[in-house]
Design a protein around this motif. Structure first.
Motif, PDB file in Angstrom:
ATOM      1  N   ILE A 112       1.027  -1.196  -0.054  1.00  0.00           N
ATOM      2  CA  ILE A 112      -0.139   0.088   0.065  1.00  0.00           C
ATOM      3  C   ILE A 112       0.980   1.343   0.156  1.00  0.00           C
ATOM      4  N   PHE A 113       0.609   2.083  -1.006  1.00  0.00           N
ATOM      5  CA  PHE A 113       1.645   3.205  -1.087  1.00  0.00           C
ATOM      6  C   PHE A 113       0.873   4.407  -1.859  1.00  0.00           C
ATOM      7  N   GLU A 114       1.561   5.776  -1.624  1.00  0.00           N
ATOM      8  CA  GLU A 114       0.814   6.632  -2.299  1.00  0.00           C
ATOM      9  C   GLU A 114       1.377   6.733  -3.715  1.00  0.00           C
ATOM     10  N   SER A 115       0.323   7.203  -4.636  1.00  0.00           N
ATOM     11  CA  SER A 115       0.717   7.168  -5.935  1.00  0.00           C
ATOM     12  C   SER A 115      -0.443   8.134  -6.642  1.00  0.00           C
ATOM     13  N   ASP A 116      -0.101   8.869  -7.663  1.00  0.00           N
ATOM     14  CA  ASP A 116      -0.874   9.705  -8.325  1.00  0.00           C
ATOM     15  C   ASP A 116      -1.278   8.983  -9.587  1.00  0.00           C
ATOM     16  N   GLY A 117      -2.392   8.601  -9.616  1.00  0.00           N
ATOM     17  CA  GLY A 117      -2.616   7.419 -10.584  1.00  0.00           C
ATOM     18  C   GLY A 117      -1.797   6.378 -10.448  1.00  0.00           C
ATOM     19  N   LEU A 118      -1.248   5.867 -11.489  1.00  0.00           N
ATOM     20  CA  LEU A 118      -0.248   4.708 -11.419  1.00  0.00           C
ATOM     21  C   LEU A 118       1.264   5.115 -11.556  1.00  0.00           C
ATOM     22  N   SER A 119       1.512   6.279 -11.359  1.00  0.00           N
ATOM     23  CA  SER A 119       2.721   6.801 -11.413  1.00  0.00           C
ATOM     24  C   SER A 119       4.050   6.130 -10.456  1.00  0.00           C
ATOM     25  N   ALA A 120       3.473   5.659  -9.361  1.00  0.00           N
ATOM     26  CA  ALA A 120       4.408   5.189  -8.520  1.00  0.00           C
ATOM     27  C   ALA A 120       4.692   3.761  -8.507  1.00  0.00           C
ATOM     28  N   VAL A 121       3.826   3.028  -9.615  1.00  0.00           N
ATOM     29  CA  VAL A 121       3.897   1.703  -9.749  1.00  0.00           C
ATOM     30  C   VAL A 121       5.171   1.091 -10.355  1.00  0.00           C
ATOM     31  N   GLN A 122       6.043   0.380  -9.516  1.00  0.00           N
ATOM     32  CA  GLN A 122       7.179  -0.165 -10.173  1.00  0.00           C
ATOM     33  C   GLN A 122       7.074  -1.631 -10.719  1.00  0.00           C
ATOM     34  N   GLU A 123       6.116  -2.265 -10.334  1.00  0.00           N
ATOM     35  CA  GLU A 123       5.850  -3.712 -10.788  1.00  0.00           C
ATOM     36  C   GLU A 123       5.756  -3.762 -12.331  1.00  0.00           C
ATOM     37  N   GLU A 124       6.421  -4.875 -12.605  1.00  0.00           N
ATOM     38  CA  GLU A 124       6.548  -4.870 -14.312  1.00  0.00           C
ATOM     39  C   GLU A 124       5.146  -6.109 -14.695  1.00  0.00           C
ATOM     40  N   GLN A 125       4.901  -6.948 -13.866  1.00  0.00           N
ATOM     41  CA  GLN A 125       4.115  -7.836 -14.178  1.00  0.00           C
ATOM     42  C   GLN A 125       2.746  -7.763 -13.681  1.00  0.00           C
ATOM     43  N   VAL A 126       1.863  -7.078 -14.289  1.00  0.00           N
ATOM     44  CA  VAL A 126       0.367  -6.788 -13.493  1.00  0.00           C
ATOM     45  C   VAL A 126      -0.488  -7.450 -14.586  1.00  0.00           C
ATOM     46  N   ALA A 127      -1.535  -8.373 -13.762  1.00  0.00           N
ATOM     47  CA  ALA A 127      -2.411  -9.202 -14.288  1.00  0.00           C
ATOM     48  C   ALA A 127      -3.711  -8.356 -14.376  1.00  0.00           C
ATOM     49  N   ALA A 128      -3.984  -7.599 -13.500  1.00  0.00           N
ATOM     50  CA  ALA A 128      -5.329  -6.899 -13.734  1.00  0.00           C
ATOM     51  C   ALA A 128      -5.243  -5.510 -12.739  1.00  0.00           C
ATOM     52  N   VAL A 129      -5.832  -4.729 -13.301  1.00  0.00           N
ATOM     53  CA  VAL A 129      -6.062  -3.276 -12.523  1.00  0.00           C
ATOM     54  C   VAL A 129      -7.348  -3.091 -12.404  1.00  0.00           C
ATOM     55  N   MET A 130      -7.796  -2.687 -11.114  1.00  0.00           N
ATOM     56  CA  MET A 130      -9.046  -2.341 -10.628  1.00  0.00           C
ATOM     57  C   MET A 130      -9.210  -0.966 -10.357  1.00  0.00           C
ATOM     58  N   THR A 131     -10.218  -0.016 -10.522  1.00  0.00           N
ATOM     59  CA  THR A 131     -10.607   1.009 -10.390  1.00  0.00           C
ATOM     60  C   THR A 131     -11.900   1.701  -9.974  1.00  0.00           C
ATOM     61  N   ASN A 132     -12.334   2.373  -9.043  1.00  0.00           N
ATOM     62  CA  ASN A 132     -13.464   3.029  -8.999  1.00  0.00           C
ATOM     63  C   ASN A 132     -13.081   4.553  -9.154  1.00  0.00           C
ATOM     64  N   PRO A 133     -12.818   4.956 -10.469  1.00  0.00           N
ATOM     65  CA  PRO A 133     -12.136   6.241 -10.571  1.00  0.00           C
ATOM     66  C   PRO A 133     -12.913   7.594  -9.961  1.00  0.00           C
ATOM     67  N   PRO A 134     -11.949   8.732  -9.545  1.00  0.00           N
ATOM     68  CA  PRO A 134     -12.401   9.740  -9.102  1.00  0.00           C
ATOM     69  C   PRO A 134     -13.254  10.504  -9.959  1.00  0.00           C
ATOM     70  N   ILE A 135     -14.308  10.514 -10.390  1.00  0.00           N
ATOM     71  CA  ILE A 135     -15.158  11.110 -11.506  1.00  0.00           C
ATOM     72  C   ILE A 135     -15.009  12.472 -11.471  1.00  0.00           C
ATOM     73  N   ARG A 136     -15.131  13.154 -10.006  1.00  0.00           N
ATOM     74  CA  ARG A 136     -14.992  14.606 -10.260  1.00  0.00           C
ATOM     75  C   ARG A 136     -13.608  15.261 -10.386  1.00  0.00           C
ATOM     76  N   ALA A 137     -12.650  14.203 -10.487  1.00  0.00           N
ATOM     77  CA  ALA A 137     -11.162  14.906 -10.935  1.00  0.00           C
ATOM     78  C   ALA A 137     -11.235  15.136 -12.313  1.00  0.00           C
ATOM     79  N   GLY A 138     -12.154  14.738 -13.048  1.00  0.00           N
ATOM     80  CA  GLY A 138     -12.362  14.948 -14.550  1.00  0.00           C
ATOM     81  C   GLY A 138     -11.860  13.960 -15.337  1.00  0.00           C
ATOM     82  N   LYS A 139     -12.335  14.201 -16.630  1.00  0.00           N
ATOM     83  CA  LYS A 139     -11.865  13.212 -17.803  1.00  0.00           C
ATOM     84  C   LYS A 139     -10.778  12.776 -17.916  1.00  0.00           C
ATOM     85  N   ASP A 140      -9.950  14.048 -18.114  1.00  0.00           N
ATOM     86  CA  ASP A 140      -8.282  14.001 -18.512  1.00  0.00           C
ATOM     87  C   ASP A 140      -7.865  12.973 -17.295  1.00  0.00           C
ATOM     88  N   THR A 141      -8.093  13.283 -16.172  1.00  0.00           N
ATOM     89  CA  THR A 141      -7.366  12.414 -15.097  1.00  0.00           C
ATOM     90  C   THR A 141      -7.929  11.009 -15.302  1.00  0.00           C
TER      91      THR A 141
END
Length: 199
Positions: A112-141
């Motif tokens: 568990i760690f702080e990250s703006d989006g996936l910017s802090a993810v170091q892992e190379e082998q990712v099988a799945a990504v799950m998100t309930n995205p922050p709608i109010r942050a806007g479409k670009d985000t």
């Protein structure tokens, strides 16, 4: 309100609460606080995402992007103890709560760690990504979340999203179809769509 739950440092005063909730057959005790998303119960959209998720048939970890106090990542970690779940949020308070909730509920196969989006993810082998995205942050985000997920996923890895139809599910699907090989709506409940995009 000038700030939202996706602020890095919530300015609203702390007002912690604790309650119990059952997810995928597991009973959890969650501590939440002011300044984090859906602090009084596990929101309906996250519950539909948790119940709908199926692990893709590829090796790798699972990412919970915008984990909040942890209901999605912790419930999936309990369900798939052989996988490591990486849980991240830009909100410092949410990350601290997620770490506490992992400990209290005896969930050890998480990072568990702080990250703006996936910017802090170091892992190379990712099988799945799950998100309930922050709608109010806007479409670009939100679209940046999707694009970062595509880059991180292994071939045949999957991005799982919960989003309300009225808050942009059709435009999300259109965006995903530009990159992913297969995009399907696997569930619709009370206006919430669960979208699965396969790389």
């Amino acid at each position: 309100m000038s700030e939202h739950y996706y602020s890095k440092k919530p300015q609203v005063g702390s007002n912690p609460s604790k309650w119990k909730f059952t997810l995928r057959g597991f009973s959890f005790v969650f501590e939440t606080d002011a300044g984090v998303f859906s602090k009084s119960e596990v929101d309906f959209g996250s519950r539909v995402l948790i119940d709908s998720f199926e692990l893709p048939d590829v090796e790798g970890c699972i990412l919970d992007v915008g984990c909040g106090y942890g209901p999605i990542g912790l419930s999936i970690a309990k369900n798939y103890p052989e996988r490591v779940i990486h849980m991240m949020d830009v909100n410092e308070r949410a990350v601290a709560l997620a770490k506490k909730n992992a400990e209290v509920n005896g969930v050890q196969n998480v990072q568990i760690f702080e990250s703006d989006g996936l910017s802090a993810v170091q892992e190379e082998q990712v099988a799945a990504v799950m998100t309930n995205p922050p709608i109010r942050a806007g479409k670009d985000t939100i679209f940046r979340f999707y694009d970062q997920a595509f880059e991180k996923l292994v071939d045949n890895g999957e991005l799982w999203i919960v989003i309300q139809k009225k808050q942009g599910a059709p435009s999300t699907i259109a965006h995903l179809e530009e990159k992913f090989t297969e995009v399907t709506v696997v569930e619709k409940k009370k206006g919430y769509w669960i979208i699965k995009a396969k790389k």
